[in-house]
Scaffold this motif. Structure first.
Motif, PDB file in Angstrom:
ATOM      1  N   CYS A   1       0.851  -1.189   0.000  1.00 12.00           N
ATOM      2  CA  CYS A   1       0.000   0.000   0.000  1.00 12.00           C
ATOM      3  C   CYS A   1       0.887   1.240   0.000  1.00 12.00           C
ATOM      4  CB  CYS A   1      -0.916   0.012   1.221  1.00 12.00           C
ATOM      5  SG  CYS A   1      -2.001   1.439   1.270  1.00 12.00           S
ATOM      6  N   SER A   2       0.713   2.071  -0.988  1.00 16.28           N
ATOM      7  CA  SER A   2       1.550   3.259  -1.127  1.00 16.28           C
ATOM      8  C   SER A   2       0.661   4.484  -1.259  1.00 16.28           C
ATOM      9  CB  SER A   2       2.433   3.115  -2.368  1.00 16.28           C
ATOM     10  OG  SER A   2       3.142   4.298  -2.613  1.00 16.28           O
ATOM     11  N   ASP A   3       0.699   5.376  -0.271  1.00 20.35           N
ATOM     12  CA  ASP A   3      -0.065   6.615  -0.340  1.00 20.35           C
ATOM     13  C   ASP A   3       0.723   7.662  -1.097  1.00 20.35           C
ATOM     14  OD1 ASP A   3      -2.267   5.670   0.997  1.00 20.35           O
ATOM     15  OD2 ASP A   3      -1.690   6.470   2.935  1.00 20.35           O
ATOM     16  N   GLU A   4       0.060   8.328  -2.022  1.00 22.07           N
ATOM     17  CA  GLU A   4       0.655   9.406  -2.812  1.00 22.07           C
ATOM     18  C   GLU A   4      -0.338  10.544  -2.887  1.00 22.07           C
ATOM     19  OE1 GLU A   4       2.133   8.218  -6.624  1.00 22.07           O
ATOM     20  OE2 GLU A   4       2.974   6.353  -5.854  1.00 22.07           O
ATOM     21  N   PHE A   5       0.189  11.773  -3.030  1.00 19.16           N
ATOM     22  CA  PHE A   5      -0.695  12.931  -3.130  1.00 19.16           C
ATOM     23  C   PHE A   5       0.045  14.088  -3.772  1.00 19.16           C
ATOM     24  CE2 PHE A   5       1.369  12.832   0.969  1.00 19.16           C
ATOM     25  CZ  PHE A   5       1.855  14.118   1.131  1.00 19.16           C
ATOM     26  N   ASP A   6      -0.723  15.055  -4.251  1.00 20.84           N
ATOM     27  CA  ASP A   6      -0.187  16.260  -4.867  1.00 20.84           C
ATOM     28  C   ASP A   6      -0.422  17.448  -3.947  1.00 20.84           C
ATOM     29  OD1 ASP A   6       0.715  15.271  -7.438  1.00 20.84           O
ATOM     30  OD2 ASP A   6      -1.403  14.944  -7.878  1.00 20.84           O
ATOM     31  N   VAL A   7       0.553  18.351  -3.901  1.00 25.22           N
ATOM     32  CA  VAL A   7       0.453  19.586  -3.124  1.00 25.22           C
ATOM     33  C   VAL A   7       0.636  20.755  -4.092  1.00 25.22           C
ATOM     34  CG1 VAL A   7       1.441  20.957  -1.255  1.00 25.22           C
ATOM     35  CG2 VAL A   7       1.384  18.464  -1.070  1.00 25.22           C
ATOM     36  N   PRO A   8      -0.357  21.649  -4.166  1.00 23.76           N
ATOM     37  CA  PRO A   8      -0.202  22.793  -5.067  1.00 23.76           C
ATOM     38  C   PRO A   8       1.081  23.568  -4.761  1.00 23.76           C
ATOM     39  CG  PRO A   8      -2.442  22.696  -4.204  1.00 23.76           C
ATOM     40  CD  PRO A   8      -1.630  21.674  -3.449  1.00 23.76           C
ATOM     41  N   ASN A   9       1.792  23.929  -5.788  1.00 26.53           N
ATOM     42  CA  ASN A   9       3.039  24.707  -5.724  1.00 26.53           C
ATOM     43  C   ASN A   9       4.224  23.943  -5.124  1.00 26.53           C
ATOM     44  OD1 ASN A   9       1.702  26.991  -6.801  1.00 26.53           O
ATOM     45  ND2 ASN A   9       0.976  27.509  -4.768  1.00 26.53           N
ATOM     46  N   LEU A  10       4.047  22.691  -4.705  1.00 23.21           N
ATOM     47  CA  LEU A  10       5.166  21.888  -4.191  1.00 23.21           C
ATOM     48  C   LEU A  10       5.446  20.665  -5.045  1.00 23.21           C
ATOM     49  CD1 LEU A  10       4.937  21.830  -0.278  1.00 23.21           C
ATOM     50  CD2 LEU A  10       6.666  22.898  -1.713  1.00 23.21           C
ATOM     51  N   GLY A  11       4.412  19.964  -5.502  1.00 23.32           N
ATOM     52  CA  GLY A  11       4.622  18.798  -6.345  1.00 23.32           C
ATOM     53  C   GLY A  11       3.931  17.547  -5.849  1.00 23.32           C
ATOM     54  N   HIS A  12       4.431  16.408  -6.319  1.00 23.31           N
ATOM     55  CA  HIS A  12       3.865  15.084  -6.038  1.00 23.31           C
ATOM     56  C   HIS A  12       4.710  14.386  -4.971  1.00 23.31           C
ATOM     57  CE1 HIS A  12       1.419  11.584  -7.033  1.00 23.31           C
ATOM     58  NE2 HIS A  12       2.524  10.867  -6.914  1.00 23.31           N
ATOM     59  N   PHE A  13       4.054  13.805  -3.964  1.00 21.02           N
ATOM     60  CA  PHE A  13       4.744  13.154  -2.855  1.00 21.02           C
ATOM     61  C   PHE A  13       4.277  11.717  -2.685  1.00 21.02           C
ATOM     62  CE2 PHE A  13       5.092  17.613  -1.890  1.00 21.02           C
ATOM     63  CZ  PHE A  13       6.357  17.741  -1.345  1.00 21.02           C
ATOM     64  N   ARG A  14       5.199  10.866  -2.206  1.00 17.58           N
ATOM     65  CA  ARG A  14       4.902   9.471  -1.848  1.00 17.58           C
ATOM     66  C   ARG A  14       5.297   9.274  -0.388  1.00 17.58           C
ATOM     67  NH1 ARG A  14       7.854   6.968  -5.448  1.00 17.58           N
ATOM     68  NH2 ARG A  14       6.111   6.788  -6.868  1.00 17.58           N
ATOM     69  N   VAL A  15       4.418   8.622   0.386  1.00 12.58           N
ATOM     70  CA  VAL A  15       4.705   8.315   1.789  1.00 12.58           C
ATOM     71  C   VAL A  15       5.592   7.078   1.821  1.00 12.58           C
ATOM     72  CG1 VAL A  15       3.707   7.721   4.024  1.00 12.58           C
ATOM     73  CG2 VAL A  15       2.478   9.266   2.489  1.00 12.58           C
ATOM     74  N   VAL A  16       6.762   7.166   2.488  1.00 14.91           N
ATOM     75  CA  VAL A  16       7.688   6.030   2.523  1.00 14.91           C
ATOM     76  C   VAL A  16       7.779   5.369   3.892  1.00 14.91           C
ATOM     77  CG1 VAL A  16       9.051   6.780   0.549  1.00 14.91           C
ATOM     78  CG2 VAL A  16       9.682   7.552   2.815  1.00 14.91           C
ATOM     79  N   ALA A  17       7.375   6.064   4.951  1.00 16.29           N
ATOM     80  CA  ALA A  17       7.365   5.473   6.301  1.00 16.29           C
ATOM     81  C   ALA A  17       6.417   6.280   7.174  1.00 16.29           C
ATOM     82  CB  ALA A  17       8.766   5.474   6.905  1.00 16.29           C
ATOM     83  N   VAL A  18       5.724   5.589   8.086  1.00 18.69           N
ATOM     84  CA  VAL A  18       4.774   6.242   8.996  1.00 18.69           C
ATOM     85  C   VAL A  18       5.111   5.841  10.426  1.00 18.69           C
ATOM     86  CG1 VAL A  18       2.347   6.472   9.641  1.00 18.69           C
ATOM     87  CG2 VAL A  18       2.961   6.205   7.243  1.00 18.69           C
ATOM     88  N   TYR A  19       5.145   6.839  11.324  1.00 24.30           N
ATOM     89  CA  TYR A  19       5.474   6.617  12.728  1.00 24.30           C
ATOM     90  C   TYR A  19       4.337   7.162  13.601  1.00 24.30           C
ATOM     91  CZ  TYR A  19       9.942   6.601  10.310  1.00 24.30           C
ATOM     92  OH  TYR A  19      10.955   6.365   9.409  1.00 24.30           O
TER      93      TYR A  19
END
Length: 96
Positions: free
Chosen positions: A59-77
């Motif tokens: 399971c890979s969460d990804e999202f877009d942030v206006p003016n910053l770009g596209h991000f992928r979550v690689v670890a959650v604490y």
């Protein structure tokens, strides 16, 4: 059926999170089956306890942030206070 992976997209939220830079990291070029991509692992995220955020092998969460770009979550604490989860901190990878 022989084992395979199928990509399934879903939408959750919206959630309110805070994104921050963790020090200074140089973007890297990473080779994938589809070619190469630029990644920047010097990003983090913090959010409250009820946000559905995951980073597992299937399971890979990804999202877009206006003016910053596209991000992928690689670890959650999980952030725990007196035995209760009060929020989550995550490592992010910025993908161009």
């Amino acid at each position: 059926m022989v084992g395979y992976f199928e990509e399934v997209k879903s939408t959750r939220g919206p959630y309110t999170v805070r994104i921050f830079q963790k020090g200074y990291a140089f973007p890297k070029e990473v080779s994938t089956l589809a070619g190469t991509k630029q990644t920047d692992g010097g990003w983090g995220l913090i959010t409250d306890w009820n946000t559905d955020i995951k980073a597992t092998s299937n399971c890979s969460d990804e999202f877009d942030v206006p003016n910053l770009g596209h991000f992928r979550v690689v670890a959650v604490y999980p952030q725990i206070v007196q035995g209760q989860i009060v929020g989550y901190q995550a490592d992010l990878e910025k993908v161009d």
